[in-house]
Design a protein around this motif. Structure first.
Motif, PDB file in Angstrom:
ATOM      1  N   VAL A 202      15.265  10.845  44.127  1.00 13.25           N
ATOM      2  CA  VAL A 202      14.473   9.752  43.567  1.00 13.25           C
ATOM      3  C   VAL A 202      13.632  10.291  42.406  1.00 13.25           C
ATOM      4  O   VAL A 202      12.972  11.310  42.523  1.00 13.25           O
ATOM      5  N   GLY A 203      13.701   9.594  41.273  1.00  8.87           N
ATOM      6  CA  GLY A 203      12.983  10.023  40.078  1.00  8.87           C
ATOM      7  C   GLY A 203      13.860  10.707  39.047  1.00  8.87           C
ATOM      8  O   GLY A 203      13.443  10.887  37.897  1.00  8.87           O
ATOM      9  N   ASP A 204      15.096  11.089  39.419  1.00 12.06           N
ATOM     10  CA  ASP A 204      16.011  11.733  38.471  1.00 12.06           C
ATOM     11  C   ASP A 204      16.654  10.682  37.562  1.00 12.06           C
ATOM     12  O   ASP A 204      16.931   9.560  37.985  1.00 12.06           O
ATOM     13  N   VAL A 215      17.020   5.612  35.988  1.00 14.70           N
ATOM     14  CA  VAL A 215      16.197   6.451  36.853  1.00 14.70           C
ATOM     15  C   VAL A 215      16.404   6.029  38.300  1.00 14.70           C
ATOM     16  O   VAL A 215      16.343   4.836  38.624  1.00 14.70           O
ATOM     17  N   LYS A 217      15.624   5.029  41.794  1.00 10.68           N
ATOM     18  CA  LYS A 217      14.440   4.477  42.442  1.00 10.68           C
ATOM     19  C   LYS A 217      14.531   4.494  43.962  1.00 10.68           C
ATOM     20  O   LYS A 217      13.512   4.589  44.639  1.00 10.68           O
ATOM     21  N   LYS A 250      17.837  15.077  34.442  1.00 10.79           N
ATOM     22  CA  LYS A 250      16.522  15.625  34.755  1.00 10.79           C
ATOM     23  C   LYS A 250      16.594  17.096  35.136  1.00 10.79           C
ATOM     24  O   LYS A 250      15.620  17.829  35.030  1.00 10.79           O
TER      25      LYS A 250
END
Length: 355
Positions: A202-204, A215, A217, A250
């Protein structure tokens, strides 16, 4: 009661002396088992205080799971085996012993799996994230159910029940359920693959099959949700993601950037020879940038082309854009000081007078 009476009085074809010997064996073996359990707990507890591995802790939990009733039944079973007991009674004792034995074996396997695999391996790999904890809980429950199912089938077979039809029914029923829930189960197992293998978190910021990007979520049990660049939510089936090529931007340690500088043909050779050194000097001064090369690469129709390659030592897109902007502005400023002009696209129109 005389000694002769002890030898002549029979209980299930066993003399009272034999019964007393069996009772003594039962008491002695019970005490030995309790003493051994306490000795093991004392020994491994003292060792566990000075070690960091989980093996001794697992042994402690396994030994502690041995209830007093289990030790009593073991001692009683061994003592009774020394006597002549009717088949019906012995069959009942064997059934009770088998139930407790299966129960204890399953409990031991559960403790080993829980303490070593779930706590040590999975927790270190997955961490304490809520979604990961839920996945571990699902696997734990499934494992526990499979173990108890195997234990029940084992007991049923030992009690003389024909489990062939039951196993066949379970197999056919399992196939039918698997076919009916094929897509759901496929997404479920794909979610486990994502959680355990961690191609992204999560966040990548990821790109799926060079088409869908956003992104991450949420990683659910059936779908993964992305937030696209324009803000909309993209919902992808986990099965589709695991079957696709994924670019996780990321996790880049650095970004390779290429840009070109176009100079007019009228630029003197002396100035052309300075271009590579000027660009290298500018990029080298920036801490978050790593110079690779700057060369005259093409003699185009209208201008000379220099290609510049450098690395931005960041995974953040906004930071990379700022670094790129800083370099371009510095190049423009330095070229102005050196009197080097950039090429502009020109178009020549010839007008001929018609007489």
């Amino acid at each position: 009661m005389s000694f002769d009476a002890l030898e002549t009085t029979l209980v299930w074809n066993n003399t009272l002396i034999e019964c007393m010997e069996a009772l003594g064996l039962f008491l002695l073996l019970g005490l030995v088992l309790v003493a051994v359990k306490r000795l093991i707990l004392w020994r491994f507890t003292s060792v566990a205080e000075h070690t960091e591995n989980d093996i001794d802790d697992t042994i402690i939990h396994v030994v502690r799971s041995l209830r007093m009733v289990v030790l009593i039944v073991i001692a009683f079973y061994v003592a009774v085996r020394t006597l002549n007991v009717p088949d019906s009674v012995m069959q009942g004792i064997n059934m009770v012993f088998a139930v407790l034995l299966v129960y204890q074996v399953i409990r031991t396997i559960q403790i080993v799996i829980q303490e070593f695999f779930f706590q040590h391996v999975l927790r270190q790999k997955l961490g304490e994230d809520e979604k990961n904890t839920m996945a571990v809980g699902v696997i734990r429950t499934t494992t526990r159910g499979v173990l108890w199912l195997i234990g029940i089938l084992f007991l049923a077979q030992n009690f003389g029940l024909d489990i062939t039809s039951l196993v066949a029914g379970l197999g056919i029923g399992g196939i039918a359920v698997a076919l009916a829930l094929q897509n759901i189960l496929s997404d479920l197992f794909s979610s486990f693959s994502i959680i355990f293998d961690k191609p992204f978190e999560v966040g990548d910021f990821i790109v799926v099959d060079d088409k869908t990007m956003g992104v991450v979520k949420n990683v659910g049990m059936k779908t993964t949700r992305l937030e696209a660049l324009h803000g909309e939510e993209i919902v992808l089936a986990n099965k589709e993601i695991t079957a696709s090529r994924i670019h996780n931007l990321k996790r880049m340690q650095k970004r390779r950037i290429v840009f070109q500088l176009s100079l007019p043909y009228v630029t003197p050779n002396a100035q052309l020879k300075k271009v590579s050194g000027i660009v290298e000097e500018i990029i080298t001064r920036i801490e978050a940038a790593q110079f690779d090369r700057a060369n005259l690469t093409s003699l185009a129709d209208e201008y000379l082309v220099f290609e510049v390659v450098f690395y931005a030592l960041t995974r953040d897109y906004a930071t990379y854009r700022k670094i790129n902007e800083e370099i371009l502005l510095a190049v423009k400023e330095r070229f102005e000081k050196e009197g080097i002009e950039f090429a502009h696209k020109t178009q020549t129109v010839r007008l001929e007078r018609i007489s």
